[in-house]
Design an enzyme around this catalytic site. Structure first.
Site, short mmCIF file in Angstrom:
data_model
loop_
_atom_site.label_atom_id
_atom_site.label_comp_id
_atom_site.label_asym_id
_atom_site.label_seq_id
_atom_site.Cartn_x
_atom_site.Cartn_y
_atom_site.Cartn_z
N TYR A 45 32.02 43.57 41.57
CA TYR A 45 33.02 44.47 42.15
C TYR A 45 33.70 43.82 43.34
CZ TYR A 45 31.59 48.32 39.21
OH TYR A 45 31.36 49.12 38.12
N TYR A 46 34.99 44.12 43.48
CA TYR A 46 35.81 43.54 44.54
C TYR A 46 36.41 44.63 45.41
CZ TYR A 46 35.63 38.94 42.45
OH TYR A 46 35.20 37.75 42.00
#
Lengths: 175, 175
Positions: free
Chosen positions: A38-39
Site C-alpha cells: 500500500y502507498y
C-alpha cells in the site's frame, strides 16, 4: 462506475465456515497467496481522504488498484479501479519516483468461492487472523448490502468489521 | 539505472534519410502509430522539474512511462522507467483519481531501424513535422553521446533539438 460492495466479518472457525459455504451451493474458485503493498499519496493523506493505492501480486499477475473513499451505508462499498501491470518492480519504481510513499504490506492466503454474483473470500491474513469477505458489484448499494448481510446471516457470521486490512494492521502497529 | 541516451534532429527529407540509414546496414524493425498522453503531477510541475509521465498506445500494447530530468550533456539523456499496463482507459482513470492532470497528447508515426545497439526512429509527428531520434542505453553517457553524434554526422543530420515533442507542442500551442 465500478462499485465494489463488500462486507467483512471475523471468521472464528475456517473449517466450519467452509462447510457452510459449500452447503449453500458455492463453488470453490481457487486458493492463492496475495501480497499487497500500500502507498500513500505525495500530497494528500489517504488516511484522511479514505482512499487507497495498492500493488497486488497474485500468482503470476500484478495488479495496480485505486480505491475511493467508502460511501457510507452498512458495507465498505467504494469505487474501485484496477489495471494489470507487467512487473511490480517497475511499477514500484515509477510510484517511488512520483513521490508515492510505501506505507505497509499485507500478505494473506485467500480461498475464493463463488455463489451466483457473490464472491466469498476466506482470508488468513498474516498478523491479523482469519476473516470472511462477501463481495459483489452493481449500482444498487442498498439492495446489494441487504443480499450480502442475508448471506452473512446464513453463514452464521456475527462480528463485522468496516475497517480495511491496511487500517487494522496500522492500528496494530501503533498499539 | 535505466538511462535513455538519445539525440534528436530535424529530418528534412525522409526518403533520403531512410536510404542512408539502410546503406549503413541498419535493419528495419517496424512501423507503428504511437499515441501518447502526457500528464502533470498533482503537486509538482513537471515543466519545472523536467520530468514526464506518459501513457503510450502502440499497436495492442499500452505502456506507462516515467522520465526523470535530463542529465545535461549534449544529448537528452534521462532516467526512464516503463511498465506495460492492460488497458489505457483504466490507467487513465487511476491517474485522474490520483490528481494527475492531462496536459497534451502527441501522435506520431514511428519507423524504427536497428543498427547494432542503436535504435534509429524516423518520426512523423502530427502538428510538428519530421524528426530522427537516435537512442541507445548503457551507463557511459559521454561515450554513447559520441557514438550517437558520429552516427548523426554519417546520416547528414545537422539541426539538433534537445526539447521533447511535448515541449515543442506546448510551445507551439502558446505561440
Amino acid at each position: 462506475m465500478a462499485l465494489e460492495i463488500e462486507i467483512k466479518a471475523y471468521c472464528p472457525h475456517i473449517e466450519k465456515l467452509r462447510e457452510r459455504v459449500l452447503s449453500l451451493g458455492a463453488v470453490e474458485a481457487g486458493i492463492a497467496r496475495e501480497e499487497d503493498v500500500y502507498y500513500n499519496h505525495p500530497s494528500r493523506d489517504f488516511g484522511q481522504s479514505d482512499e487507497a493505492l495498492r500493488i497486488r501480486r497474485i500468482g503470476g499477475r500484478n495488479i495496480l488498484t485505486y480505491k475511493g473513499p467508502r460511501l457510507g451505508g452498512r458495507s465498505k462499498t467504494r469505487y474501485e479501479q484496477e489495471v494489470l501491470v507487467s512487473e511490480t518492480a517497475e511499477m514500484e519504481d515509477i510510484l517511488d519516483r512520483l513521490g508515492f510513499v510505501r506505507v505497509e504490506s499485507i500478505v494473506k492466503q485467500r480461498e475464493l468461492f463463488r455463489l451466483g454474483a457473490v464472491e466469498i473470500c476466506i482470508d488468513s491474513v498474516e498478523g491479523l487472523g482469519d476473516f470472511v469477505e462477501l463481495e459483489t458489484g452493481g449500482e444498487d448499494m442498498v439492495k446489494a448490502e441487504n443480499e450480502l448481510f442475508a448471506l452473512a446471516s446464513n453463514l452464521g457470521l456475527e462480528r463485522f468489521e468496516r475497517k480495511s486490512y491496511l487500517e487494522l494492521k496500522l492500528e496494530k502497529a501503533k498499539a
